[in-house]
Motif scaffolding. Structure first.
Motif, PDB file in Angstrom:
ATOM      1  N   SER A 198      -1.128  42.895  50.788  1.00 24.71           N
ATOM      2  CA  SER A 198      -0.144  42.842  51.871  1.00 24.71           C
ATOM      3  C   SER A 198       1.247  42.662  51.294  1.00 24.71           C
ATOM      4  O   SER A 198       1.429  42.139  50.196  1.00 24.71           O
ATOM      5  CB  SER A 198      -0.471  41.720  52.865  1.00 24.71           C
ATOM      6  N   GLY A 199       2.204  43.116  52.067  1.00 29.88           N
ATOM      7  CA  GLY A 199       3.595  42.993  51.665  1.00 29.88           C
ATOM      8  C   GLY A 199       4.505  43.009  52.866  1.00 29.88           C
ATOM      9  O   GLY A 199       4.226  43.678  53.865  1.00 29.88           O
ATOM     10  N   ARG A 200       5.574  42.272  52.758  1.00 31.45           N
ATOM     11  CA  ARG A 200       6.589  42.170  53.806  1.00 31.45           C
ATOM     12  C   ARG A 200       7.560  43.333  53.661  1.00 31.45           C
ATOM     13  O   ARG A 200       8.099  43.566  52.579  1.00 31.45           O
ATOM     14  CB  ARG A 200       7.295  40.835  53.598  1.00 31.45           C
ATOM     15  N   ILE A 201       7.773  44.070  54.732  1.00 42.06           N
ATOM     16  CA  ILE A 201       8.665  45.235  54.714  1.00 42.06           C
ATOM     17  C   ILE A 201      10.113  44.750  54.604  1.00 42.06           C
ATOM     18  O   ILE A 201      10.572  43.980  55.445  1.00 42.06           O
ATOM     19  CB  ILE A 201       8.482  46.101  55.970  1.00 42.06           C
ATOM     20  N   VAL A 202      10.810  45.212  53.565  1.00 40.70           N
ATOM     21  CA  VAL A 202      12.197  44.794  53.365  1.00 40.70           C
ATOM     22  C   VAL A 202      13.173  45.973  53.396  1.00 40.70           C
ATOM     23  O   VAL A 202      14.381  45.764  53.342  1.00 40.70           O
ATOM     24  CB  VAL A 202      12.373  43.986  52.059  1.00 40.70           C
ATOM     25  N   GLU A 203      12.630  47.209  53.504  1.00 40.07           N
ATOM     26  CA  GLU A 203      13.511  48.386  53.508  1.00 40.07           C
ATOM     27  C   GLU A 203      12.791  49.560  54.164  1.00 40.07           C
ATOM     28  O   GLU A 203      11.627  49.820  53.870  1.00 40.07           O
ATOM     29  CB  GLU A 203      13.878  48.741  52.072  1.00 40.07           C
ATOM     30  N   THR A 204      13.500  50.262  55.053  1.00 37.70           N
ATOM     31  CA  THR A 204      12.962  51.444  55.735  1.00 37.70           C
ATOM     32  C   THR A 204      14.054  52.509  55.837  1.00 37.70           C
ATOM     33  O   THR A 204      15.235  52.220  55.650  1.00 37.70           O
ATOM     34  CB  THR A 204      12.488  51.118  57.172  1.00 37.70           C
ATOM     35  N   GLU A 205      13.633  53.718  56.177  1.00 35.43           N
ATOM     36  CA  GLU A 205      14.576  54.789  56.526  1.00 35.43           C
ATOM     37  C   GLU A 205      14.059  55.485  57.766  1.00 35.43           C
ATOM     38  O   GLU A 205      12.853  55.726  57.893  1.00 35.43           O
ATOM     39  CB  GLU A 205      14.690  55.823  55.403  1.00 35.43           C
ATOM     40  N   ALA A 206      14.943  55.824  58.677  1.00 36.23           N
ATOM     41  CA  ALA A 206      14.588  56.522  59.908  1.00 36.23           C
ATOM     42  C   ALA A 206      14.771  58.030  59.735  1.00 36.23           C
ATOM     43  O   ALA A 206      15.762  58.483  59.160  1.00 36.23           O
ATOM     44  CB  ALA A 206      15.466  56.029  61.056  1.00 36.23           C
ATOM     45  N   TYR A 207      13.801  58.779  60.261  1.00 32.50           N
ATOM     46  CA  TYR A 207      13.860  60.241  60.304  1.00 32.50           C
ATOM     47  C   TYR A 207      13.626  60.667  61.747  1.00 32.50           C
ATOM     48  O   TYR A 207      12.520  61.029  62.130  1.00 32.50           O
ATOM     49  CB  TYR A 207      12.838  60.851  59.327  1.00 32.50           C
ATOM     50  N   PRO A 208      14.683  60.593  62.577  1.00 31.22           N
ATOM     51  CA  PRO A 208      14.547  60.820  64.019  1.00 31.22           C
ATOM     52  C   PRO A 208      14.401  62.296  64.398  1.00 31.22           C
ATOM     53  O   PRO A 208      14.536  63.188  63.567  1.00 31.22           O
ATOM     54  CB  PRO A 208      15.839  60.231  64.579  1.00 31.22           C
ATOM     55  N   ILE A 209      14.155  62.495  65.663  1.00 30.26           N
ATOM     56  CA  ILE A 209      14.030  63.840  66.235  1.00 30.26           C
ATOM     57  C   ILE A 209      15.270  64.658  65.885  1.00 30.26           C
ATOM     58  O   ILE A 209      16.394  64.177  66.003  1.00 30.26           O
ATOM     59  CB  ILE A 209      13.894  63.757  67.776  1.00 30.26           C
ATOM     60  N   GLY A 210      15.067  65.893  65.450  1.00 25.04           N
ATOM     61  CA  GLY A 210      16.176  66.795  65.155  1.00 25.04           C
ATOM     62  C   GLY A 210      16.841  66.597  63.813  1.00 25.04           C
ATOM     63  O   GLY A 210      17.802  67.295  63.483  1.00 25.04           O
ATOM     64  N   ASP A 211      16.363  65.677  63.002  1.00 31.08           N
ATOM     65  CA  ASP A 211      16.954  65.389  61.698  1.00 31.08           C
ATOM     66  C   ASP A 211      16.478  66.437  60.691  1.00 31.08           C
ATOM     67  O   ASP A 211      15.292  66.519  60.389  1.00 31.08           O
ATOM     68  CB  ASP A 211      16.525  63.993  61.262  1.00 31.08           C
ATOM     69  N   SER A 212      17.390  67.223  60.153  1.00 29.64           N
ATOM     70  CA  SER A 212      17.005  68.294  59.227  1.00 29.64           C
ATOM     71  C   SER A 212      16.434  67.757  57.909  1.00 29.64           C
ATOM     72  O   SER A 212      15.825  68.506  57.157  1.00 29.64           O
ATOM     73  CB  SER A 212      18.192  69.220  58.944  1.00 29.64           C
ATOM     74  N   ALA A 213      16.599  66.476  57.635  1.00 31.21           N
ATOM     75  CA  ALA A 213      16.009  65.879  56.438  1.00 31.21           C
ATOM     76  C   ALA A 213      14.571  65.410  56.686  1.00 31.21           C
ATOM     77  O   ALA A 213      13.871  65.051  55.754  1.00 31.21           O
ATOM     78  CB  ALA A 213      16.852  64.694  55.974  1.00 31.21           C
TER      79      ALA A 213
END
Length: 186
Positions: free
Chosen positions: A25-40
């Motif tokens: 287990s690990g505590r989440i300390v960093e994320t990135e969002a890839y929302p609707i319509g995001d070309s990345a």
């Protein structure tokens, strides 16, 4: 909850993977969002056999293989049929550290799950977990925060060639397990 809100909300939550030899287990300390319509994002060109799990209802694992060497773990973030997800970029290891060290052959605790490829390797995430419901009982799941989170920072995402200026990366400020260049960790 949309993709950006989910990416921020996940900071401080815990990823748990029960494997044959124990619990990781690990505590989440960093994320990135890839929302609707995001070309990345992987959903930008629509659903394919490779990204089908990204189009599952919110809270499922979308795991993919990248650069010929690393798996990446994302949490789906939209309604069924709509592609969007939050990439888990870094964890603060909590349980099963000895197992993580064996998986990663790492000598420093700080490097076990700092970066999305390292995170998946330490947590023994591969295509076998793709599509799992992270909000239901099973071998891979999300748990509530184990302690209060610090201040949450926001920056551009790391390692992209499209939509590079969007501030869709979230992290716990001052946490040494956050990845990326120092200027993007403070």
């Amino acid at each position: 909850m949309n993709t950006v809100k989910l990416a921020r909300y996940l900071i401080g939550k815990v990823v748990v993977h029960d494997v044959a030899t124990g619990r990781l287990s690990g505590r989440i300390v960093e994320t990135e969002a890839y929302p609707i319509g995001d070309s990345a994002g992987h959903a930008f060109r629509g659903q394919t056999p490779r990204n089908a799990s990204l189009f599952l209802a919110r809270g499922h694992a979308y795991v993919y293989f990248v650069y010929g060497s690393s798996f990446m773990l994302n949490v789906t973030s939209e309604a069924r049929g709509v592609g969007g997800g939050a990439l888990l970029r870094a964890l603060e290891p909590l349980e099963g550290i000895d197992l993580m060290e064996c998986s990663r052959a790492a000598t420093r605790l700080i490097d076990l799950a700092r970066g999305p490829g390292r995170l998946a390797e330490a947590m023994r995430i591969d295509l076998g977990q793709n599509g799992l419901d992270l909000c239901a009982a099973g071998p891979l799941w999300l748990a509530a925060a184990v302690r209060n989170i610090g201040s949450i920072g926001k920056s551009v995402r790391i390692g992209l060639t499209r939509n590079v200026d969007r501030r869709l990366r979230f992290y716990e400020r001052g946490n040494p397990y956050v990845s990326g260049p120092k200027r993007l960790r403070e």
